[in-house]
Design an enzyme around this catalytic site. Structure first.
Site, PDB file in Angstrom:
ATOM      1  N   ASN A   1       0.913  -1.162  -0.085  1.00 21.77           N
ATOM      2  CA  ASN A   1       0.053   0.022   0.099  1.00 21.77           C
ATOM      3  C   ASN A   1       0.803   1.139   0.071  1.00 21.77           C
ATOM      4  O   ASN A   1       1.891   1.328   0.453  1.00 21.77           O
ATOM      5  CB  ASN A   1      -0.986   0.116   1.077  1.00 21.77           C
TER       6      ASN A   1
ATOM      7  N   GLU B   1       0.171   5.208   0.753  1.00 24.35           N
ATOM      8  CA  GLU B   1      -0.492   6.170   1.154  1.00 24.35           C
ATOM      9  C   GLU B   1      -0.143   7.653   0.679  1.00 24.35           C
ATOM     10  O   GLU B   1       0.911   7.785   0.110  1.00 24.35           O
ATOM     11  CB  GLU B   1      -0.696   6.297   2.792  1.00 24.35           C
TER      12      GLU B   1
ATOM     13  N   CYS C   1      -4.170   0.794  -2.441  1.00 27.77           N
ATOM     14  CA  CYS C   1      -4.047  -0.292  -1.861  1.00 27.77           C
ATOM     15  C   CYS C   1      -2.830  -1.318  -2.380  1.00 27.77           C
ATOM     16  O   CYS C   1      -2.631  -1.404  -3.712  1.00 27.77           O
ATOM     17  CB  CYS C   1      -5.325  -1.187  -1.833  1.00 27.77           C
TER      18      CYS C   1
ATOM     19  N   GLU D   1      -2.801  -4.446  -3.319  1.00 29.71           N
ATOM     20  CA  GLU D   1      -3.559  -5.540  -4.581  1.00 29.71           C
ATOM     21  C   GLU D   1      -3.345  -4.809  -5.793  1.00 29.71           C
ATOM     22  O   GLU D   1      -3.214  -5.122  -6.763  1.00 29.71           O
ATOM     23  CB  GLU D   1      -4.642  -6.010  -4.094  1.00 29.71           C
TER      24      GLU D   1
ATOM     25  N   CYS E   1      -9.986  -5.112  -0.014  1.00 31.04           N
ATOM     26  CA  CYS E   1     -11.309  -4.238  -0.184  1.00 31.04           C
ATOM     27  C   CYS E   1     -12.161  -4.438  -1.282  1.00 31.04           C
ATOM     28  O   CYS E   1     -11.756  -5.168  -2.346  1.00 31.04           O
ATOM     29  CB  CYS E   1     -10.623  -2.961   0.043  1.00 31.04           C
TER      30      CYS E   1
ATOM     31  N   CYS F   1     -10.323  -3.481  -4.747  1.00 26.12           N
ATOM     32  CA  CYS F   1      -9.343  -4.417  -5.069  1.00 26.12           C
ATOM     33  C   CYS F   1      -9.885  -5.582  -5.720  1.00 26.12           C
ATOM     34  O   CYS F   1      -9.267  -6.227  -6.615  1.00 26.12           O
ATOM     35  CB  CYS F   1      -8.439  -4.600  -3.945  1.00 26.12           C
TER      36      CYS F   1
END
Ligand code: THU
Length: 142
Positions: free
Chosen positions: A50, A52, A61, A63, A95, A98
């Protein structure tokens, strides 16, 4: 047995790759580091972490980063398995966004990859189709 050749389990290898990617996570805001590893039918593995951003909603993310890396490398399908590891004790599942991103890449090769959701004590394996039933995909646009 001492000296015996050991065959490493491909699942364990993929999980180790996800853990390695997790070490590269840039997560100063959530402090929740995620690693993902994609297994392809040709034997290759592509990882992501990830990433940010101070503008929180811009976060990528693990993935999704892995899928973007893979597609930028020319991958179009052949996705057979995914390992995802978060920084808590409990396993995490990809999520919703993803799942959709994984579905696009998997669909290009007609596979339904198994997702290894890695926790400290328990790893749960679940197919992408179970995580994202009745998915919207390219076929939906026809
Ligand atoms: N995160 C992922 O990388 N993958 C997921 O499937 C769920 C959430 C990241 C995004 C954010 O950087 C942190 O985990 C906390 O939500």
């Amino acid at each position: 047995m001492a000296g015996a050749a050991t065959m490493s389990d491909p699942k364990d290898t993929l999980i180790a790759a996800a853990r390695g990617a997790q070490d590269q996570a840039y997560a100063p805001y959530s402090n929740f580091q995620v690693g993902a590893a994609l297994q392809f039918a040709d034997g290759s593995v592509v990882t992501g972490c990830n990433v940010e951003n101070a503008s929180y909603g811009m976060t990528l993310c693990a993935e999704t980063v892995a899928v973007a890396k893979a597609m930028a490398d020319g991958k179009r399908g052949g996705l057979t398995a995914v390992a995802v590891v978060g920084s808590g004790e409990e396993m995490i599942t990809p999520c919703g966004r993803c799942r959709q991103v994984l579905y696009e890449l998997a669909g290009l090769g007609g596979t339904d990859p198994v997702i290894h959701c890695v926790g400290v004590d328990v790893t749960q394996d679940v197919t992408l189709s179970a995580l994202l039933p009745a998915a919207f995909g390219p076929e939906s646009l026809e």
